[in-house]
Design an enzyme around this catalytic site. Structure first.
Site, PDB file in Angstrom:
ATOM      1  N   GLY A   1       1.946   2.796  10.906  1.00 58.47           N
ATOM      2  CA  GLY A   1       2.951   3.865  10.820  1.00 58.47           C
ATOM      3  C   GLY A   1       3.637   4.219  12.127  1.00 58.47           C
TER       4      GLY A   1
ATOM      5  CG  HIS B   1      -6.174   2.389   5.032  1.00 57.82           C
ATOM      6  ND1 HIS B   1      -5.694   3.350   5.876  1.00 57.82           N
ATOM      7  CD2 HIS B   1      -5.181   1.477   4.888  1.00 57.82           C
ATOM      8  CE1 HIS B   1      -4.446   3.037   6.229  1.00 57.82           C
ATOM      9  NE2 HIS B   1      -4.115   1.899   5.635  1.00 57.82           N
TER      10      HIS B   1
ATOM     11  CG  ASN C   1      -1.797   1.201   1.334  1.00 54.77           C
ATOM     12  OD1 ASN C   1      -2.011   1.897   0.340  1.00 54.77           O
ATOM     13  ND2 ASN C   1      -2.311   1.485   2.519  1.00 54.77           N
ATOM     14  CD1 TRP C   2       3.968   1.245  -2.449  1.00 53.51           C
ATOM     15  CD2 TRP C   2       4.040   2.202  -4.480  1.00 53.51           C
ATOM     16  NE1 TRP C   2       4.924   0.604  -3.181  1.00 53.51           N
ATOM     17  CE2 TRP C   2       4.995   1.165  -4.435  1.00 53.51           C
ATOM     18  CE3 TRP C   2       3.905   2.938  -5.653  1.00 53.51           C
ATOM     19  CZ2 TRP C   2       5.815   0.856  -5.520  1.00 53.51           C
ATOM     20  CZ3 TRP C   2       4.721   2.631  -6.734  1.00 53.51           C
ATOM     21  CH2 TRP C   2       5.667   1.600  -6.656  1.00 53.51           C
ATOM     22  CE  LYS C   3      -0.056   3.630   4.630  1.00 55.48           C
ATOM     23  NZ  LYS C   3      -0.165   3.795   6.043  1.00 55.48           N
TER      24      LYS C   3
ATOM     25  CD  GLU D   1      -4.014  -1.957   7.630  1.00 53.96           C
ATOM     26  OE1 GLU D   1      -2.813  -2.068   7.401  1.00 53.96           O
ATOM     27  OE2 GLU D   1      -4.712  -1.043   7.174  1.00 53.96           O
TER      28      GLU D   1
ATOM     29  N   GLY E   1       2.641  -1.086   4.436  1.00 55.51           N
ATOM     30  CA  GLY E   1       2.628   0.316   4.004  1.00 55.51           C
ATOM     31  C   GLY E   1       4.038   0.772   3.686  1.00 55.51           C
TER      32      GLY E   1
ATOM     33  CB  SER F   1       4.434  -1.126  12.255  1.00 49.74           C
ATOM     34  OG  SER F   1       4.062   0.209  12.478  1.00 49.74           O
TER      35      SER F   1
ATOM     36  CD  GLU G   1      -3.039   5.964   6.354  1.00 48.28           C
ATOM     37  OE1 GLU G   1      -3.074   5.889   5.125  1.00 48.28           O
ATOM     38  OE2 GLU G   1      -2.094   5.523   7.039  1.00 48.28           O
TER      39      GLU G   1
HETATM   40  P1  PGA Z   1       2.457   0.825   7.659  1.00 49.76           P
HETATM   41  O1  PGA Z   1       1.048   1.018   6.954  1.00 49.76           O
HETATM   42  O2  PGA Z   1       2.985  -0.531   7.237  1.00 49.76           O
HETATM   43  O3  PGA Z   1       3.295   1.940   7.160  1.00 49.76           O
HETATM   44  O4  PGA Z   1       2.217   0.862   9.127  1.00 49.76           O
HETATM   45  C1  PGA Z   1       0.103   0.003   6.992  1.00 49.76           C
HETATM   46  C2  PGA Z   1      -1.168   0.393   6.304  1.00 49.76           C
HETATM   47  O5  PGA Z   1      -1.218   1.194   5.447  1.00 49.76           O
HETATM   48  O6  PGA Z   1      -2.198  -0.061   6.568  1.00 49.76           O
END
Ligand code: PGA
Length: 248
Positions: free
Chosen positions: A173, A98, A10-12, A167, A230, A209, A100
């Site tokens: 993060g 998600h 997941n590149w966000k 998650e 991520g 993470s 976010e």
């Molecule tokens: P991360 O993100 O691995 O940077 O914690 C995970 C995610 O986007 O769900």
């Protein structure tokens, strides 16, 4: 772990065309027999979907969208992308729910509408759920997961197209991952909640993470069918390491 193991990148809101060449090694790895059970799916920003599709054309690596609108086809929704548009770009998957996006205002009702539309357009859905730190401290994890699952999956009929990504919001993060016992307990709760809705065994992934160091302990947790990665997925080297350590 026996069947397919999912590795989701997941590149966000990161990544640019300059990153594309760094994917060559990963493409080669994905073609080795040893890694055939690794189902690798990239979720770049919308702007890079076409480039990644082209890059992965001779491989089995799939591409998906990080979100979509709840209207299936077209409409006057500035800045939005529909399930049909993702399909037209060659996406097989979409991430929905998600944290976010939940933080930015999406609620379970919105997510449910998106899930139903995505399924109607034949997209597979990576449905994200998880509790916040505040909810965990108040011992509300189970009730939060229950609500997210029951409302998010309302009226879903085709469970074969759903993957669950657990998650914990406090893990995303932050570099902090749940203790193994806690994680296993929550995954079991999720499996039980899902089993009340369908007999079909959905893939259950862990996200938050995940990196090439903690993967050694995460991979040993029973009932995990893969990982949603991520920030570590932006480095092909780290992502390859995660895949290799999980499958070796
Ligand atoms: P991360 O993100 O691995 O940077 O914690 C995970 C995610 O986007 O769900």
């Amino acid at each position: 772990m026996t069947n397919n193991i999912y590795f989701i990148a997941n590149w966000k809101m990161y990544g640019s065309t300059s990153i594309l060449n760094s994917l060559n090694k990963l493409i080669n790895l994905s073609k080795l027999k040893k890694y055939h059970k690794a189902k690798i799916i990239y979720f770049p920003p919308f702007t890079l979907i076409k480039d990644l599709k082209k890059k992965f054309i001779k491989s089995k690596i799939s591409v998906g969208g990080q979100n979509c609108h709840h209207i299936e086809d077209y409409g006057s929704f500035t800045g939005s992308i529909s399930p049909k548009m993702l399909k037209d770009l060659g996406c097989k998957y979409v991430i929905l729910g998600h944290s976010e996006n939940r933080t930015a205002g999406e609620n379970d009702y919105d997510i449910n509408k998106k899930i139903l539309s995505a399924l109607n357009k034949n997209l597979k859905v990576v449905f994200c759920i998880g509790e916040t730190l505040k909810e965990k401290r108040k011992k509300l994890t189970y009730s939060v997961l229950k609500k997210q699952i029951n409302q998010g999956l309302k009226n879903v009929k085709n469970y074969r197209k759903i993957l669950i990504a657990y998650e914990p919001v406090w893990s995303i993060g932050t570099g902090v991952i749940p203790k193994s016992e806690e994680l296993e307990m929550n995954l079991k709760k999720i499996i039980k909640l899902i089993s009340k809705r369908t007999k079909f065994k959905l893939p259950i992934l862990y996200g938050g993470s995940v990196n090439n160091k903690n993967i050694n302990s995460l991979k040993n947790i029973g009932c995990i069918n893969g990982f949603l990665v991520g920030s570590a997925s932006l480095s092909s080297k780290k992502f390859i390491d995660i895949i290799k350590k999980t499958i070796n």
